[in-house]
Design an enzyme around this catalytic site. Structure first.
Site, PDB file in Angstrom:
ATOM      1  N   LEU A 129       0.807  -1.211   0.000  1.00  0.00           N
ATOM      2  CA  LEU A 129       0.000   0.000   0.000  1.00  0.00           C
ATOM      3  C   LEU A 129       0.841   1.262   0.000  1.00  0.00           C
ATOM      4  O   LEU A 129       1.961   1.290   0.513  1.00  0.00           O
ATOM      5  CB  LEU A 129      -0.898   0.022   1.248  1.00  0.00           C
ATOM      6  CG  LEU A 129      -1.643  -1.260   1.562  1.00  0.00           C
ATOM      7  CD1 LEU A 129      -2.269  -1.177   2.946  1.00  0.00           C
ATOM      8  CD2 LEU A 129      -2.696  -1.528   0.490  1.00  0.00           C
ATOM      9  N   MET A 178       8.755  -3.182  -5.505  1.00  0.00           N
ATOM     10  CA  MET A 178       8.529  -1.755  -5.729  1.00  0.00           C
ATOM     11  C   MET A 178       8.232  -1.035  -4.419  1.00  0.00           C
ATOM     12  O   MET A 178       8.683   0.096  -4.199  1.00  0.00           O
ATOM     13  CB  MET A 178       7.368  -1.565  -6.715  1.00  0.00           C
ATOM     14  CG  MET A 178       7.153  -0.114  -7.143  1.00  0.00           C
ATOM     15  SD  MET A 178       8.561   0.581  -8.049  1.00  0.00           S
ATOM     16  CE  MET A 178       8.860   2.079  -7.109  1.00  0.00           C
ATOM     17  N   LYS A 179       7.501  -1.673  -3.529  1.00  0.00           N
ATOM     18  CA  LYS A 179       7.191  -1.055  -2.239  1.00  0.00           C
ATOM     19  C   LYS A 179       8.462  -0.811  -1.433  1.00  0.00           C
ATOM     20  O   LYS A 179       8.612   0.236  -0.793  1.00  0.00           O
ATOM     21  CB  LYS A 179       6.228  -1.957  -1.460  1.00  0.00           C
ATOM     22  CG  LYS A 179       5.924  -1.485  -0.040  1.00  0.00           C
ATOM     23  CD  LYS A 179       5.251  -0.119   0.001  1.00  0.00           C
ATOM     24  CE  LYS A 179       4.829   0.225   1.429  1.00  0.00           C
ATOM     25  NZ  LYS A 179       4.222   1.570   1.505  1.00  0.00           N
ATOM     26  N   LEU A 180       9.380  -1.772  -1.445  1.00  0.00           N
ATOM     27  CA  LEU A 180      10.638  -1.576  -0.722  1.00  0.00           C
ATOM     28  C   LEU A 180      11.442  -0.426  -1.324  1.00  0.00           C
ATOM     29  O   LEU A 180      12.063   0.358  -0.589  1.00  0.00           O
ATOM     30  CB  LEU A 180      11.458  -2.867  -0.731  1.00  0.00           C
ATOM     31  CG  LEU A 180      10.845  -4.044   0.044  1.00  0.00           C
ATOM     32  CD1 LEU A 180      11.757  -5.263  -0.049  1.00  0.00           C
ATOM     33  CD2 LEU A 180      10.594  -3.685   1.505  1.00  0.00           C
ATOM     34  N   ASN A 183       9.745   2.765  -0.184  1.00  0.00           N
ATOM     35  CA  ASN A 183      10.032   3.081   1.210  1.00  0.00           C
ATOM     36  C   ASN A 183      11.484   3.477   1.414  1.00  0.00           C
ATOM     37  O   ASN A 183      11.794   4.292   2.294  1.00  0.00           O
ATOM     38  CB  ASN A 183       9.669   1.896   2.109  1.00  0.00           C
ATOM     39  CG  ASN A 183       8.172   1.799   2.334  1.00  0.00           C
ATOM     40  OD1 ASN A 183       7.398   2.438   1.617  1.00  0.00           O
ATOM     41  ND2 ASN A 183       7.757   1.006   3.301  1.00  0.00           N
TER      42      ASN A 183
END
Length: 313
Positions: A129, A178-180, A183
């Site tokens: 998310l 992609m989330k990592l 972040n």
């Protein structure tokens, strides 16, 4: 498409915390049959049941009643336990079911779980998310999804109940990758802000003066504004993402870099900034990312608590 999906899909949800409660509420309020798993925090569960959800006691029960199950928990360790446990999701799924992991998880774990479940005819998607609990409640989160085209087509109408922006990144694991990266960028900024504010304080520049230069300029952004909500305004809940979760995500980033055999010195420096904070007392459930300057300041002998630094006379 939405009406056809609602007629065919039954939805399960595990992890109705800060983000999950708003997501699950949108799912049930927009017409999908919803099963949620009980939790020691009864408030969100009771609220969802009042809105029409059904409560289950175990992951296996959730799986048995659902064609699509969303997980919104801390990370890979929790996801693995929910799937592989003796009363876990894998024991209750029927062929054709799908898991959608909305946690920020280790892509290596994600791919391993997807492979295990595929042997039983169960699909897998990672859909981490972007956004805040307020956006979750408003149905305006973003979702970066890793899944096959077939799985993506099935889950998209349900995801649309709580997401305003949906990007199909690629195959399984790519959403978590992609989330990592996302972040890493945001938390990298946080580490820079915290160190810059501390250095500013050491040389006699207050946070308010620092902010007056950055805000409205080219280096301003939405993340900067929520991050500074604590330092400038004293709002402890300006960005409710815990320091512990920040450290967890940066550890996953390190693992991803190791697997790809990529030098990651900046990522490790950012990780160490958060490790310093967590190990210095910032491991609590209400220690959030905007509080990082306090811990960086403390390590440098300066109190960065909001309101403590004053302009030079």
């Amino acid at each position: 498409m939405r009406e056809e999906s609602m007629a065919n899909e039954t939805v399960g949800f595990i992890g109705v915390g800060l983000m999950g409660h708003g997501m699950a509420r949108n799912i049930v309020e927009k017409g999908y049959p919803l099963t949620v798993m009980g939790h020691r925090n009864r408030g969100p569960i009771d609220d969802l049941v009042k809105r029409g959800a059904v409560e289950a006691k175990t992951p296996r029960e959730v799986a048995a009643q659902s064609s699509i199950v969303f997980l919104c928990v801390t990370g890979s360790r929790e996801v693995e336990a929910l799937v592989r446990g003796s009363d876990g999701l894998a024991a209750g799924f029927k062929p054709g079911a799908i898991i959608v992991d909305c946690s920020t998880s280790d892509p290596n774990s994600t791919i391993a779980l997807a492979s295990e479940l595929a042997a039983s005819g169960v699909g897998y998607a990672d859909a981490p998310l972007g956004g805040t609990p307020v956006q979750a409640a408003e149905g305006k989160l973003s979702a970066m999804i890793g899944a096959t085209d077939e799985v993506f087509a099935r889950i998209r109408p349900v995801v649309e109940t709580w997401a305003g922006k949906i990007v199909h990144i690629g195959g399984v694991g790519d959403g978590h990758r992609m989330k990592l990266l996302n972040n890493f960028v945001s938390l990298g900024y946080a580490a820079i802000y915290a160190e810059a504010l501390t250095l500013a304080g050491k040389v006699g520049i207050t946070p308010e003066t620092f902010d007056s230069v950055i805000r409205g300029g080219r280096m301003d952004c939405g993340f900067y504004q929520t991050f500074m909500g604590y330092t400038i305004e004293g709002n402890r809940e300006a960005h409710k993402f815990t320091l512990s979760n920040c450290l967890k995500d940066l550890t996953y980033l390190e693992s991803m870099a190791d697997t790809a055999r990529v030098l990651n010195p900046v990522g490790n420096a950012v990780k160490n900034s958060f490790a310093l904070a967590v190990n210095a007392g910032g491991a609590g459930p209400e220690d959030y990312v905007p509080h990082l300057p306090v811990y960086v300041g403390r390590a440098n002998g300066i109190d960065m608590t909001p309101g403590k630094l004053r302009a030079k006379p």
